[in-house]
Design an enzyme around this catalytic site. Structure first.
Site, PDB file in Angstrom:
ATOM      1  CD  GLU A   1     -14.408 -11.483  11.973  1.00 46.49           C
ATOM      2  OE1 GLU A   1     -13.324 -10.878  11.939  1.00 46.49           O
ATOM      3  OE2 GLU A   1     -14.521 -12.628  12.409  1.00 46.49           O
TER       4      GLU A   1
ATOM      5  CD  GLU B   1     -10.849 -14.292  10.151  1.00 51.11           C
ATOM      6  OE1 GLU B   1      -9.794 -14.451  10.780  1.00 51.11           O
ATOM      7  OE2 GLU B   1     -11.266 -13.183   9.795  1.00 51.11           O
TER       8      GLU B   1
HETATM    9  C1  GAL Z   1     -10.467 -11.734  12.562  1.00 56.15           C
HETATM   10  C2  GAL Z   1     -11.050 -12.717  13.551  1.00 56.15           C
HETATM   11  C3  GAL Z   1     -11.764 -12.030  14.687  1.00 56.15           C
HETATM   12  C4  GAL Z   1     -10.937 -10.899  15.223  1.00 56.15           C
HETATM   13  C5  GAL Z   1     -10.612  -9.961  14.096  1.00 56.15           C
HETATM   14  C6  GAL Z   1      -9.805  -8.762  14.531  1.00 56.15           C
HETATM   15  O1  GAL Z   1      -9.423 -12.308  11.858  1.00 56.15           O
HETATM   16  O2  GAL Z   1     -11.944 -13.578  12.911  1.00 56.15           O
HETATM   17  O3  GAL Z   1     -12.033 -12.976  15.688  1.00 56.15           O
HETATM   18  O4  GAL Z   1      -9.774 -11.416  15.765  1.00 56.15           O
HETATM   19  O5  GAL Z   1      -9.858 -10.630  13.135  1.00 56.15           O
HETATM   20  O6  GAL Z   1      -9.503  -7.907  13.456  1.00 56.15           O
END
Ligand code: GAL
Length: 913
Positions: free
Chosen positions: A572, A415
Site C-alpha cells: 500500500e 497491518e
Molecule cells: C492503511 C490501511 C488501509 C487504509 C490506509 C489509508 O493503514 O491498511 O486499510 O486504511 O491505511 O491510508
C-alpha cells in the site's frame, strides 16, 4: 481400528511422515498401570534408537492413548534430566578427587571419563536408547483423558463410568500415581503440544485443563476445537468426516517438516514484471460497478489486487453461516481478466455479531478503557475466543479457494498491530506471564532483570505480574521493555497461527502480511518477523516535512534489507492525499511516480495502493485511490495509467537484488524501544529521527547507504553508522569490537552503549559498553532545553543533548569541540578501523562536516559526479541505476555518461542501464 489405521495412514500421507502404531497391552485380564505406559515407552525407546529414521520425532495418542503418550514423554523428560544430573555430579566429584591426586594421573582419568561421557551423551542425543528415551520434538494429543477426577460436561457419560475406567486401569480411584492420568504430574520441560478437543465430549474439560496447565508452565500449546465432533471421532471417519478431516489437518500441519515455501507470487506466467495494483473492496459497491472496475483496471495495467481484507461480516454474516458466493464471482471475474488475487484472510475487523456475543475479545488500553467496535482492529491478539473464530474463518476460506488459479498469495489480516499492538487486557496479562516464564524461567531471575529491589517491587508469585498498566508514576522500565517485546511476539504468534492453516491447506501459495515500516511506527519488531513471511510486504505513507522524501527512501531501504537480496512487495501507498493527517495535501505532479519508483529502486517488485476505487461512504472517502471520485476522466487516473506503463517498461528489473552500498545505517528496535522509555534525561529524544538525519546527511553528500537491522552482517560495510545504539548486550559489544578490530569504521552517537538487555546501566561511566572502544568517558548527560543550542567551534551547533566528554585514550582525535570547551565529536583509530562518537544532535547540516572527516577515512566516496551530489539519490539494482530527483527543480544530468535524457525532471526518476 480407524483411530489407529486411518489416522496413521492419513498422517503418513498428509505430512509425509513415517507412522508407527503401538499395540500396547490393554487393561484387561489383569493388565494394569503401568504396563501400557511401559509398552508405549519401550516402542518410543526403540524408535528413537533407530538411526534410519528422520531426526524429528513426535509422539501422540487419542483419549487414553493420549495419556499414555504424554506419560511416556514425561518419562523421557525425567530420564534426560536424570542423565544431566548424573553427569553434573560426576563432574563435581571428579573435580574434588583430582585435587587430591597427582596431577598427571588425574589428567589420564579425566580424559578417560570425558571419553565415556561423550559416548554416553552422544548416544543419548542420537537416541541409542541405552539409558532411556529422547524427549520428543512434538506431542499430539486427541481428546486426552488426562485427569481424575475430571468434571464432565454432563452429556451422558456418568461419573461412575469414569471411575470404573480408572479402577480398571489402576486398581483404585484414590492415591493415583501422577503419571497414570498425567495431568496430575509435573508438566514442564515438554516440547510443543498440539491438542484436538472434541466439541461434544464429556471429557473435554480434561483436555482444556491440560492446555491451561501446560501453558502455565511455559510449554507451547496449540489447540483445535473440532466443531461438531464427539469423543473418539478419529475412530469414526465415515460418520464424522468433517471434524476428522479438520483434526487430521491440524496434526498433519504440526508434523510436517517446514518446507521451503515459494518466495514470490504464485502465477502461471513466470515472465518478470513489476506487479501493479491495489486493495480492492468490491463489497462497498453494487455488482454493476464491478465490470466497470475490471475494465478500468485493465486500462491502467493493473496486474494484482488484494481482495477481501475487511470482508468478515460479508463472508460470515452470522456465526457459522457463510456467504462466499459474491467472493467466488469477483474472483472469477478478475481471473477471467488476467488479474491476480492476493487473497486476504478477512480477520482484521471482527463483525458486530461477534463483538456483541463476545465483548471479551475487545482490547483494553493502558488506562483500562475498552476499545469499542466502531472502527476496526478491535481485537486482542491474545484472545483465545477471537482466535477460535478467526482461525475457523481462515480455514473456511483457505479450503474454499484451495487450488484456485487466481489466488497468487495470502494477505494475512491487515497491518497486524495497527491500533491493537499494545493490549492491556486480562488475556494479555495471562499471555504476558507465560511469555515471562519462558524468558526468565524463575522469579529470582525475573526480579533481578527487572531490578525489583527498587520501590519494593519484588514478585513472589507469577500471578502478581501484570502488563505495565496505568500507574501513578513511571512503571518499571524493564517491565515496559519486556511488554514491548511481548506485544510484538504476541502478534507474530497470531500471524503464525493463521499461517499454519494456510500452509497446511495451500502449501504452494506464499503467505505474507503487510508490514508498516514507516515513520515512528515501532510496535512490531519487523526484523524479527521477516523470516516468517514468504516475501516481505510493506505499507508506506508519506508525511509532509523537509525530510518527507528521504524518509520514504529510508523506509523502502530498510524494508528491502529485512531480507536482503530478495525482492519485496509495496502493498500500500497512496496515489495522492490521505485522510488521516491533520491537513491532507495532495501529491504534486511527478510525486506519484517518484514515490513509486523510489520503492522499486530499493527492491520493490510490486507497487500497490490503498485502494482501487475511492470509497463513496465511510471514514476513508477522502483518501485518494487509483480511481478517484472524479472517475477515469481525471488527471489522477491518467497519472496512474502512465505509472502502469512506466512499470511495464521496467519489467527487466524484476527479481534483481539491490546492490549493497559501502555504508550502513543501523536500526535496532530494542534500542528504539528502550531509548524512548520515560524517566530519561529528556523525553524529546526520537530514535528514528536521529537515524534519518544521518541518512539525509549521507544523501546530501551523494553517498548511497543501506539501512539495515542490527542483526545484519556488517562485515562488508566500510562505514557503519549506529545512532543512539542504546541497548548493548555483551555479544553486541563483542561484535562491534570485532567489526572495528577487523578494519571497520563505526560511528555512533549520544545515549549509545548505555544499558544491557535488561535496561540496566553499564557502570563506570558512559557510553558504558562502548566506552573503551570509543576511548572516551562521560560522567553526566547534559540534555538541552527546547530552544537552547550547544554551538560547536566548526560553526555548527547541537540541540537536544550535550555532554562533557573526557578523552581516555591518546589515540582519540577530537574532530569538533564545543564552544564552551571540551570534545563534541571524537574519532579513535583502531588499527585499520576506527570508532567515532557524536555527543549531540547535529541534524543533517551539522553532520556534514562530520561525514567529511569520516567518509574519506573509511575510504568511501560518492558514486555521483559532484554536480549531482545532494540533488539526486542514487540506488542500484544490478545494472540498473536509479537516479531520483530529490528536488523540486529539474536537474541537468549531462555530467553523467550514457544517460538518454539529459534532463531529470523535477521530482522525476531516470533509470540508466
Ligand atoms: C492503511 C490501511 C488501509 C487504509 C490506509 C489509508 O493503514 O491498511 O486499510 O486504511 O491505511 O491510508
Amino acid at each position: 481400528m480407524p483411530e489407529s489405521d486411518h489416522v496413521g495412514a492419513e498422517l503418513a500421507r498428509r505430512a509425509n511422515a513415517i507412522v508407527f502404531s503401538v499395540g500396547y497391552r490393554l487393561a484387561v485380564d489383569g493388565v494394569r498401570y503401568p504396563i501400557p505406559i511401559d509398552d508405549v515407552h519401550a516402542v518410543w525407546e526403540w524408535v528413537t534408537a533407530r538411526d534410519d529414521l528422520p531426526s524429528r520425532k513426535a509422539i501422540g495418542g487419542a483419549s487414553a492413548g493420549a495419556a499414555l503418550a504424554l506419560a511416556s514423554a514425561l518419562r523421557s523428560r525425567d530420564e534426560t534430566e536424570a542423565r544431566k544430573e548424573c553427569k553434573a555430579r560426576d563432574e563435581s566429584k571428579a573435580e574434588d578427587e583430582s585435587e587430591a591426586r597427582d596431577e598427571s594421573k588425574a589428567e589420564d582419568e579425566s580424559e578417560a571419563r570425558e571419553g565415556s561421557e561423550a559416548r554416553e551423551e552422544g548416544g543419548a542425543e542420537e537416541g541409542s536408547g541405552a539409558r532411556g528415551g529422547r524427549i520428543p520434538d512434538l506431542i499430539l494429543l486427541a481428546y486426552p483423558f488426562a485427569h481424575f477426577p475430571v468434571p464432565t460436561l454432563g452429556l451422558g457419560r456418568h461419573q461412575e463410568e469414569i471411575e470404573d475406567m480408572v479402577r480398571n486401569y489402576v486398581g483404585r480411584i484414590s492415591d493415583l500415581p501422577p503419571d497414570a492420568l498425567p495431568g496430575a504430574a509435573r508438566l514442564d520441560g515438554l516440547p510443543p503440544v498440539h491438542i484436538v478437543l472434541s466439541e461434544h465430549d464429556d471429557l473435554r474439560p480434561s483436555g482444556e485443563l491440560l492446555e491451561r496447565q501446560l501453558r502455565e508452565v511455559g510449554v507451547e500449546v496449540e489447540s483445535l476445537l473440532a466443531r461438531g465432533s464427539t469423543h473418539g471421532h478419529f475412530n469414526r471417519p465415515l460418520e464424522e468426516p468433517e471434524p476428522v478431516d479438520v483434526s487430521l489437518g491440524f496434526f498433519a500441519s504440526a508434523l510436517r517438516v517446514p518446507q521451503q515455501a515459494p518466495k514470490w507470487l504464485k502465477k502461471a506466467d513466470a515472465e518478470p514484471r513489476i506487479e501493479f495494483g491495489a486493495d480492492y473492496n468490491p463489497e462497498q459497491w453494487p455488482r454493476e460497478v464491478w465490470a466497470e472496475d475490471v475494465r478500468a483496471m485493465r486500462e491502467a495495467g493493473v496486474t494484482v489486487v488484494s481482495l477481501g481484507i475487511f470482508s468478515w461480516v460479508r463472508l460470515e454474516p452470522d456465526e457459522g453461516r457463510y456467504d462466499f458466493g459474491w467472493l467466488d464471482d469477483i474472483i472469477e471475474l478478475l481471473h477471467a481478466n488476467g488479474i491476480l488475487v492476493d487473497l486476504a484472510t478477512p480477520t482484521a475487523s471482527p463483525p458486530p455479531w461477534l463483538t456483541t456475543k463476545h465483548p471479551e475479545i475487545l482490547p483494553v488500553d493502558v488506562d483500562g478503557r475498552t476499545v469499542w467496535p466502531g472502527a476496526r482492529q478491535h481485537w486482542r491478539p491474545t484472545s483465545p475466543v477471537f482466535r477460535d473464530h478467526a482461525l475457523r474463518l481462515v480455514r473456511k476460506i483457505a479450503t474454499r479457494y484451495q487450488g484456485h488459479p487466481a489466488v497468487t498469495a495470502w494477505h494475512v489480516n491487515n497491518e497486524l498491530g495497527c491500533h491493537n499492538v499494545h493490549d492491556y487486557s486480562d488475556d494479555a496479562a495471562r499471555a504476558f506471564r507465560i511469555w515471562l516464564r519462558k524468558r526468565y524461567r524463575d522469579l529470582d531471575t525475573l526480579n533481578s532483570a527487572w531490578g525489583t529491589a527498587f520501590w519494593s517491587q519484588n514478585y513472589s508469585d507469577w500471578d502478581q505480574l501484570l502488563p505495565p498498566r496505568f500507574a501513578n508514576g513511571p512503571v518499571n522500565p524493564t517491565q515496559q521493555l519486556d511488554f514491548q517485546r511481548f506485544s510484538s511476539d504476541a502478534l507474530k504468534d497470531y500471524y503464525l497461527a493463521e499461517r499454519r492453516i494456510l500452509r497446511e491447506l495451500t502449501p504452494d501459495v506464499p503467505v505474507t502480511t503487510n508490514f508498516m515500516v514507516a515513520g515512528d511506527i515501532n510496535g512490531m519488531n519487523y526484523p524479527d518477523w521477516a523470516a516468517e513471511v514468504d516475501f516481505v510486504a510493506n505499507d508506506h505513507y508519506t508525511r509532509p516535512g523537509p525530510q518527507s522524501r528521504d524518509e520514504l527512501s529510508f523506509s523502502a531501504n530498510l524494508t528491502g534489507n529485512l531480507i536482503a537480496g530478495r525482492p519485496w512487495f509495496l502493498m500500500e501507498h497512496s496515489t495522492s492525499a490521505v485522510n488521516w493527517q491533520p491537513v491532507n495535501i495532495p501529491k504534486l505532479p511527478g510525486e506519484l511516480e517518484r514515490d513509486s519508483l523510489t520503492h522499486v529502486a530499493h527492491g520493490a517488485d510490486g507497487v500497490c495502493f490503498f485502494q482501487w476505487r475511492a470509497s463513496k461512504a465511510g471514514a476513508e472517502k477522502y483518501h485518494s485511490a487509483m480511481l478517484p471520485h472524479a472517475g477515469t476522466d481525471s488527471a489522477l487516473f491518467r497519472a496512474v495509467t502512465d505509472l502502469g506503463a512506466r512499470l511495464r517498461s521496467l519489467s527487466d528489473i524484476a527479481g534483481i537484488a539491490r546492490t549493497p552500498a559501502q555504508v550502513a545505517v543501523v536500526i535496532d528496535y530494542e534500542s528504539w524501544w528502550a531509548a524512548e522509555l520515560d524517566s530519561h534525561p529528556t523525553d524529546r529524544l526520537r530514535y528514528r529521527r536521529e537515524a534519518l538525519d544521518w541518512y539525509t546527511a549521507l544523501l546530501d553528500r551523494g553517498i548511497r547507504a543501506d539501512v539495515v537491522p542490527i542483526t545484519a552482517d556488517l562485515s562488508g560495510y566500510r562505514l557503519v553508522v549506529a545512532p543512539i545504539l542504546h541497548v548493548v548486550p555483551v555479544p553486541l559489544q563483542e561484535r562491534l569490537r570485532s567489526y572495528v578490530g577487523s578494519g571497520g569504521h563505526l560511528a555512533t552517537t549520544y545515549f549509545s552503549g548505555i544499558v544491557d538487555e535488561n535496561d540496566h546501566a553499564w557502570l563506570g561511566g558512559y557510553p558504558g559498553a562502548l566506552r573503551d572502544l570509543l576511548g572516551i568517558r562521560v560522567e553526566e548527560f547534559t540534555p538541552l532545553l527546547d530552544g537552547v543550542t550547544a554551538p560547536l567551534t566548526n560553526g555548527t551547533s547541537g540541540t537536544l543533548w550535550s555532554e562533557r566528554v573526557d578523552v581516555t585514550d591518546p589515540a582519540v582525535k577530537v574532530l569538533a569541540t564545543y564552544d564552551h570547551g571540551g570534545p563534541a565529536v571524537t574519532r579513535r583509530a583502531v588499527g585499520e578501523g576506527s570508532a567515532s562518537y557524536v555527543s549531540t544532535r547535529l541534524g543533517p547540516a551539522g553532520l556534514a562536516p562530520v561525514l567529511d572527516d569520516l567518509l574519506p577515512a573509511a575510504g568511501v566516496d560518492s558514486e555521483l559526479p559532484p554536480e549531482l551530489r545532494g540533488r539526486v539519490e542514487l540506488a542500484v539494482r544490478g545494472r540498473a541505476r536509479f537516479l531520483i530527483n530529490r528536488t523540486d527543480q529539474p536537474v541537468d544530468l549531462s555530467s553523467l555518461p550514457g544517460v538518454p535524457d539529459d534532463l531529470l525532471p523535477a521530482r522525476g526518476v531516470v533509470v540508466v542501464r
